[in-house]
Design a protein around this motif. Structure first.
Motif, short mmCIF file in Angstrom:
data_model
loop_
_atom_site.label_atom_id
_atom_site.label_comp_id
_atom_site.label_asym_id
_atom_site.label_seq_id
_atom_site.Cartn_x
_atom_site.Cartn_y
_atom_site.Cartn_z
N SER A 12 6.42 -5.42 5.56
CA SER A 12 6.92 -6.07 6.78
C SER A 12 5.84 -5.93 7.85
O SER A 12 4.81 -6.60 7.77
CB SER A 12 8.27 -5.51 7.23
OG SER A 12 8.23 -4.14 7.57
N ASP A 13 6.00 -5.03 8.82
CA ASP A 13 5.03 -4.97 9.92
C ASP A 13 4.36 -3.62 10.04
O ASP A 13 3.85 -3.28 11.11
CB ASP A 13 5.69 -5.36 11.24
CG ASP A 13 6.89 -4.49 11.58
OD1 ASP A 13 7.37 -3.75 10.69
OD2 ASP A 13 7.36 -4.55 12.73
N GLY A 14 4.33 -2.85 8.96
CA GLY A 14 3.60 -1.59 8.97
C GLY A 14 2.14 -1.78 8.64
O GLY A 14 1.74 -2.82 8.12
N GLU A 15 1.33 -0.76 8.90
CA GLU A 15 -0.11 -0.84 8.66
C GLU A 15 -0.52 -0.38 7.27
O GLU A 15 -1.56 -0.79 6.77
CB GLU A 15 -0.85 0.00 9.70
CG GLU A 15 -0.92 -0.63 11.08
CD GLU A 15 -1.96 0.05 11.95
OE1 GLU A 15 -2.04 1.28 11.90
OE2 GLU A 15 -2.69 -0.67 12.64
N LEU A 16 0.28 0.50 6.65
CA LEU A 16 -0.09 1.07 5.36
C LEU A 16 0.65 0.35 4.23
O LEU A 16 1.80 -0.05 4.39
CB LEU A 16 0.26 2.56 5.32
CG LEU A 16 -0.42 3.47 6.35
CD1 LEU A 16 0.06 4.90 6.17
CD2 LEU A 16 -1.93 3.38 6.24
N THR A 17 -0.01 0.22 3.09
CA THR A 17 0.68 -0.30 1.91
C THR A 17 1.75 0.70 1.50
O THR A 17 1.69 1.88 1.86
CB THR A 17 -0.29 -0.48 0.74
OG1 THR A 17 -0.79 0.81 0.35
CG2 THR A 17 -1.44 -1.40 1.12
#
Length: 279
Positions: A12-17
């Protein structure tokens, strides 16, 4: 037990996979996690594989977006991630988010802050959301940070804010229940309601199937967590906690933030696992 039941990834809108997120949390000593991406379950399979690799227990989760002008978020835990209703809802919300992002970009271009929709999509790598538009604004030099971009352009009353299509809390709760999960109200203090109004709404949603309250969250500062805990105990509802971690580029936060006062984490998590049949 060290738990964080509200985490976001690049699904969604997180930075980490999902994989990187799980490994990062494991390195920090967390033993039980829930991946709760916005209107998306696309990262759960990768997260489950990573959880097995790093010895962390993972609860399948999602954060469903409700409301329109006032956003209300409902967390779902322990549901069937292949449930047709959940998948159809997420697909529809994804399409709505795409159109919403396009409208935001058009408004930004009309108001002297042009950004590229293609760049917004590149930044998303998954479900497009406002943080991706905000990051594009920062890259283009129209804001100093993601929070600054929100404050200048992307919150109600600003030139590029576009409300989401309305979804009732009752519908989200029913959808999660039909998929075999339990529904929990996310970060209730972000609704910015008085105690009486909040208690009334939670009572209404409980009658519609809401099972729990996210008591411990960075937004529950001062005496808010104590109030929410009393409310949850009085209503016989589940108690959960989560940092709402997205990554430092979205908001300056860390995994586990806001959970220091969650002293009954083991008993609260056991109650949640019992409700979703995963003891």
């Amino acid at each position: 037990m060290k738990a964080d039941l509200h985490l976001h990834s690049t699904a969604s809108d997180g930075e980490l996979t999902p994989k990187a997120l799980l490994h990062c949390a494991a390195q920090e000593g967390f033993t039980l996690l829930a991946l709760t991406d916005h209107d998306s379950v696309e990262g759960i399979a990768e997260a489950q594989e990573a959880a097995g690799d790093c010895g962390v227990r993972l609860i399948p989760g999602v954060e469903l977006s409700c409301g329109a002008q006032k956003e209300i978020h409902v967390l779902g835990y322990g549901f069937d991630t292949q449930n047709e209703g959940i998948l159809a809802f997420c697909q529809a919300r994804r399409a709505q988010r795409e159109e919403r992002a396009a409208q935001m970009v058009r408004r930004l271009c009309e108001n002297g802050a042009p950004v590229s929709l293609d760049r917004v999509r590149e930044l998303a790598r998954g479900v497009v959301a406002r943080p991706h538009v905000a990051r594009a604004l920062v890259e283009a030099g129209y804001a100093s940070s993601v929070p600054d971009a929100f404050d200048r352009y992307l919150v109600p009353g600003r030139c590029a804010y576009v409300p989401k299509e309305d979804v009732r809390v009752a519908d989200a709760v029913r959808l999660i229940g039909q998929a075999g999960g339990v529904a929990v109200l996310a970060h209730p203090m972000e609704l910015k309601l008085g105690e009486a109004a909040l208690a009334s709404l939670i009572g209404e949603w409980k009658a519609q199937g809401l099972a729990g309250i996210e008591v411990f969250h960075p937004s529950a500062q001062n005496n808010h967590a104590a109030y929410l805990l009393r409310l949850a105990r009085r209503e016989g509802m589940l108690v959960t906690g989560g940092s709402d971690f997205h990554g430092k580029g979205v908001r300056d936060s860390r995994i586990g933030q806001g959970l220091e006062r969650w002293t009954d984490v083991e008993s609260d998590v056991r109650a949640l696992l019992a409700r979703i049949g995963r003891v």
